[in-house]
Design a protein around this motif. Sequence first.
Motif: not given
Length: 66
Positions: A7-18
Amino acid sequence: MEFLEVHGLKGIAAIISANELTNQSFELEMMGKSENIDSIQLLLPDFFKYMQKVKLCAENFIEEHA
């Protein structure tokens, strides 16, 4: 509760548009919540490839802009 880490990785990935990493993180999170271990194991190789791709892009960006 390993799905919390995804879940945390999903949020970070979304922030950087991955976006692909975001989508696969979401899929893994849902599979974890439903304890669908077989599907998780099938998705992990591609998930790790996308993580490596994002890592390489981030390292290149940092190197170019440091």
